[in-house]
Scaffold this active site. Structure first.
Site, PDB file in Angstrom:
ATOM      1  N   THR A 276      28.610 109.985  42.435  1.00 16.90           N
ATOM      2  CA  THR A 276      29.201 108.704  42.103  1.00 16.90           C
ATOM      3  C   THR A 276      28.563 108.179  40.828  1.00 16.90           C
ATOM      4  O   THR A 276      27.806 108.868  40.162  1.00 16.90           O
ATOM      5  CB  THR A 276      28.948 107.684  43.229  1.00 16.90           C
ATOM      6  OG1 THR A 276      27.563 107.708  43.540  1.00 16.90           O
ATOM      7  CG2 THR A 276      29.704 108.005  44.483  1.00 16.90           C
TER       8      THR A 276
ATOM      9  N   ARG B  57      37.885 100.743  48.147  1.00 20.89           N
ATOM     10  CA  ARG B  57      37.802 102.096  48.697  1.00 20.89           C
ATOM     11  C   ARG B  57      39.194 102.705  48.822  1.00 20.89           C
ATOM     12  O   ARG B  57      40.159 102.024  49.198  1.00 20.89           O
ATOM     13  CB  ARG B  57      37.145 102.015  50.082  1.00 20.89           C
ATOM     14  CG  ARG B  57      36.913 103.348  50.792  1.00 20.89           C
ATOM     15  CD  ARG B  57      35.909 104.183  50.086  1.00 20.89           C
ATOM     16  NE  ARG B  57      35.376 105.244  50.956  1.00 20.89           N
ATOM     17  CZ  ARG B  57      34.760 106.321  50.491  1.00 20.89           C
ATOM     18  NH1 ARG B  57      34.618 106.493  49.187  1.00 20.89           N
ATOM     19  NH2 ARG B  57      34.281 107.230  51.323  1.00 20.89           N
TER      20      ARG B  57
ATOM     21  N   THR C 206      33.326 105.848  42.431  1.00 22.98           N
ATOM     22  CA  THR C 206      33.301 107.292  42.642  1.00 22.98           C
ATOM     23  C   THR C 206      34.686 107.929  42.598  1.00 22.98           C
ATOM     24  O   THR C 206      35.699 107.263  42.831  1.00 22.98           O
ATOM     25  CB  THR C 206      32.677 107.606  44.022  1.00 22.98           C
ATOM     26  OG1 THR C 206      32.525 109.011  44.176  1.00 22.98           O
ATOM     27  CG2 THR C 206      33.524 107.070  45.154  1.00 22.98           C
TER      28      THR C 206
ATOM     29  N   SER D 186      31.771 105.615  53.793  1.00 20.34           N
ATOM     30  CA  SER D 186      31.164 105.805  52.481  1.00 20.34           C
ATOM     31  C   SER D 186      29.656 105.653  52.564  1.00 20.34           C
ATOM     32  O   SER D 186      29.132 104.957  53.442  1.00 20.34           O
ATOM     33  CB  SER D 186      31.728 104.781  51.490  1.00 20.34           C
ATOM     34  OG  SER D 186      31.089 104.894  50.228  1.00 20.34           O
ATOM     35  N   SER D 187      28.959 106.281  51.617  1.00 19.17           N
ATOM     36  CA  SER D 187      27.524 106.068  51.447  1.00 19.17           C
ATOM     37  C   SER D 187      27.232 105.058  50.338  1.00 19.17           C
ATOM     38  O   SER D 187      26.076 104.663  50.172  1.00 19.17           O
ATOM     39  CB  SER D 187      26.825 107.385  51.106  1.00 19.17           C
ATOM     40  OG  SER D 187      27.013 108.333  52.118  1.00 19.17           O
TER      41      SER D 187
ATOM     42  N   GLY E  40      24.813 109.536  44.336  1.00 23.05           N
ATOM     43  CA  GLY E  40      24.079 110.599  44.999  1.00 23.05           C
ATOM     44  C   GLY E  40      24.598 111.038  46.343  1.00 23.05           C
ATOM     45  O   GLY E  40      23.840 111.580  47.151  1.00 23.05           O
ATOM     46  N   GLY E  41      25.879 110.804  46.652  1.00 24.54           N
ATOM     47  CA  GLY E  41      26.425 111.256  47.924  1.00 24.54           C
ATOM     48  C   GLY E  41      25.751 110.573  49.096  1.00 24.54           C
ATOM     49  O   GLY E  41      25.340 109.416  49.014  1.00 24.54           O
TER      50      GLY E  41
ATOM     51  N   GLU F 163      34.359 111.000  44.252  1.00 21.78           N
ATOM     52  CA  GLU F 163      33.799 111.866  45.298  1.00 21.78           C
ATOM     53  C   GLU F 163      33.095 113.061  44.688  1.00 21.78           C
ATOM     54  O   GLU F 163      32.119 112.862  43.989  1.00 21.78           O
ATOM     55  CB  GLU F 163      34.854 112.309  46.309  1.00 21.78           C
ATOM     56  CG  GLU F 163      34.454 112.238  47.779  1.00 21.78           C
ATOM     57  CD  GLU F 163      33.196 113.023  48.172  1.00 21.78           C
ATOM     58  OE1 GLU F 163      33.030 113.341  49.345  1.00 21.78           O
ATOM     59  OE2 GLU F 163      32.357 113.291  47.319  1.00 21.78           O
TER      60      GLU F 163
ATOM     61  N   ASP G  96      35.617 112.545  52.739  1.00 25.96           N
ATOM     62  CA  ASP G  96      34.567 111.762  53.384  1.00 25.96           C
ATOM     63  C   ASP G  96      34.902 111.445  54.841  1.00 25.96           C
ATOM     64  O   ASP G  96      34.060 110.928  55.572  1.00 25.96           O
ATOM     65  CB  ASP G  96      34.328 110.457  52.625  1.00 25.96           C
ATOM     66  CG  ASP G  96      33.303 110.614  51.509  1.00 25.96           C
ATOM     67  OD1 ASP G  96      32.698 111.697  51.410  1.00 25.96           O
ATOM     68  OD2 ASP G  96      33.115 109.669  50.732  1.00 25.96           O
TER      69      ASP G  96
END
Length: 550
Positions: free
Chosen positions: A367, A81, A385, A431-432, A452-453, A387, A407
């Site tokens: 992503t 990340r 990703t 993060s998702s 997909g966010g 973003e 984010d």
């Protein structure tokens, strides 16, 4: 071979790669055919995705990777990340004390986080790779030099974001005609600048991005932009990925596993832990009762996410409390298929100490996800990703920089209490991304994940229910019309059968919104008959993915 949309899954016996673009799947398959490991294939896939799907992921971004090695019984997570520059503070996205407009914040250098995906993949390759590092970039280098036809999705997004992309000289040189028009579907896209960058990475490793001329150019692009950021050469040089243990939760006869925070997997596990208190298998996958339980479980889990989820290196995240069996049982008693919760509130897992404010909602971007299984049974589930679409809309040496700092919460505090996911120097934003592996009696059962966010969490949870409760094959599970939630409202996928549930859900008290829910699920299911292994793969018909398997 490719999986046809809304048709049968692809079946293989030896190995399988499922990604969001045919060229990436083909590159991963070529590496596996050459004797490479699942991690080797993931590196080749990421390099190609940087070229062919620049709107979603790339070497200028970050990722979470989950790796399973059946020979050693080791399940490891790799956190690549992005991090905030050391100088970043809670007011990064405030202007005159108020949150900036989201689009104003994300274009340019301000929201660029220190990229981590190549450092992460380099470390994972040292641990799990088989083929030489340099060989893994050959497919992407060749394709970047020879060019490839622009896909319908890329053409549509280039046209949609042409206004800001055209302002960046690097983007203009690659993605526009000499007359200034965005490249159309079918046009041949060449990216010699990216080929040169990938060649440098092949020769020098991730240091090519984190030290030296390319790193210096990244810093200049970030700090010299009209909307400048704070990244320094020291930030880039000092980046280090995290390796750790996975989070796992029992579900029926399965064990569900994903990376710890700041990934979104803990929230997926919460949703599944809540659903585990109900006979989901006995429900109609397309019916009102299933929609109510899935969406209500999502609303409750997101209430906790908005309060507690952040980088655990900076604030205590009560993961064990949130996934505790007694806590989930108590929360599950709030759920009903007959009546929606009025306004879901965060719980109090094990009398959690810090007095935190819930983060207000804000957009989260797209992503890419890859699911890979090699001939020796090693698996990779990796979500990656930059973003928002095309990240910060800034190109350096052929690749887009991320806008991942968006984010973080734009507000560092609410009502006098700190927000867990506020901006801090060196911190990783919440993060998702939720790459998942599923096990049954200690053996790998499934590889799953989606772009997909913020909706990734719901997409993955629903797909797991489809695979494990309703025994759908991966292709059917990836195509299932979406029902989900982002705390406030029940979301139904516009233009699908799910939208027809709106009236019934409203009658049960659910606040309903209809949305385009552009998932990109890439799934593998493992079936065994004695010593014979059968692999089933599915890819989301909403995107341009492909299953490749032998």
């Amino acid at each position: 071979m490719a999986a046809p949309a809304l048709a049968q899954p692809v079946i293989a016996q030896n190995h399988m790669v499922v990604t969001s673009h045919p060229a990436a799947s083909e590159a991963g398959q070529a590496i596996l055919r050459a004797g490479g490991s699942a991690v080797d294939a993931a590196i080749a896939v990421q390099a190609v995705l940087t070229l062919v799907e620049p709107q979603s992921s790339g070497i200028g971004g970050g990722a979470f990777l989950l790796h399973w090695n059946p020979a050693t019984r080791e399940l490891a997570t790799w956190d690549g990340r992005e991090t905030a520059p050391a100088a970043a503070r809670g007011d990064l996205f405030l202007r005159d004390g108020r949150p900036m407009d989201f689009f104003d914040a994300i274009i340019g250098g301000r929201a660029v986080g220190v990229p981590g995906v190549m450092r992460m993949l380099e470390e994972a390759h040292r641990a799990h790779g088989k083929l030489p590092w340099a060989e893994l970039f050959a497919p992407a280098i060749r394709l970047a030099e020879e060019g490839f036809p622009v896909s319908p999705r890329l053409a549509r997004l280039l046209a949609g974001f042409a206004g800001t992309l055209r302002r960046d000289p690097g983007a203009r040189a690659i993605y526009f005609t000499p007359e200034g028009a965005p490249l159309a579907e079918g046009a041949r896209l060449r990216n010699p600048a990216l080929a040169a960058t990938l060649r440098a990475i092949a020769e020098e490793g991730a240091n090519a991005l984190h030290r030296g001329p390319i790193a210096q150019e990244i810093v200049r692009a970030v700090r010299g932009h009209a909307n400048p950021g704070l990244m320094t050469a020291d930030d880039l040089a000092g980046y280090a990925p995290h390796r750790g243990a996975a989070l796992c939760l029992p579900y029926r006869v399965f064990a569900l596993c994903g990376p710890p925070p700041p990934s979104g997997a803990a929230v997926v596990l919460q949703i599944m832990g809540l659903l585990g208190h109900f006979d989901v298998a006995g429900l109609d996958p397309a019916g009102l009762d299933a929609a109510m339980l899935i969406s209500e479980a999502g609303r409750l889990a997101f209430a906790d996410r908005n309060r507690f989820m952040a980088d655990p290196a900076f604030i205590p995240v009560p993961v064990s409390g949130l996934l505790d069996a007694a806590y989930l049982t108590a929360r599950a008693q709030m759920l009903s298929a007959d009546r929606a919760i009025g306004a879901p509130q965060p719980g109090n897992p094990r009398r959690y100490g810090p007095a935190l404010a819930s983060q207000p909602p804000q957009p989260e971007g797209g992503t890419a996800h890859m699911s890979i299984l090699d001939a020796e049974g090693r698996a990779v589930s990796m979500t990656t990703t930059v973003e928002s679409a095309f990240g910060a809309h800034v190109v350096v040496r052929g690749f887009f920089l991320n806008n991942q700092l968006s984010d973080f919460s734009f507000l560092p505090e609410m009502d006098g209490r700190p927000v867990a996911n506020r901006v801090e120097g060196g911190k990783r934003p919440r993060s998702s991304m939720s790459p998942m592996l599923v096990f049954r009696q200690g053996e790998l059962e499934a590889v799953a994940g989606s772009p997909g966010g913020a909706r990734i969490i719901g997409y993955v949870a629903q797909a797991l229910a489809a695979l494990l409760d309703w025994n759908m094959d991966p292709q059917a599970a990836s195509a299932l019309p979406h029902v989900g939630a982002l705390n406030a409202a029940t979301e139904l996928e516009r233009g699908t059968a799910a939208a027809g549930l709106a009236a019934g859900l409203i009658a049960r008290g659910a606040p309903v919104d209809l949305h385009e829910m552009n998932s990109g699920l890439n799934l593998i299911r493992v079936q065994r008959q004695g010593e014979v292994r059968r692999l089933l793969g599915g890819t989301d018909p909403r995107r341009e993915g492909m299953v490749a398997g032998d």
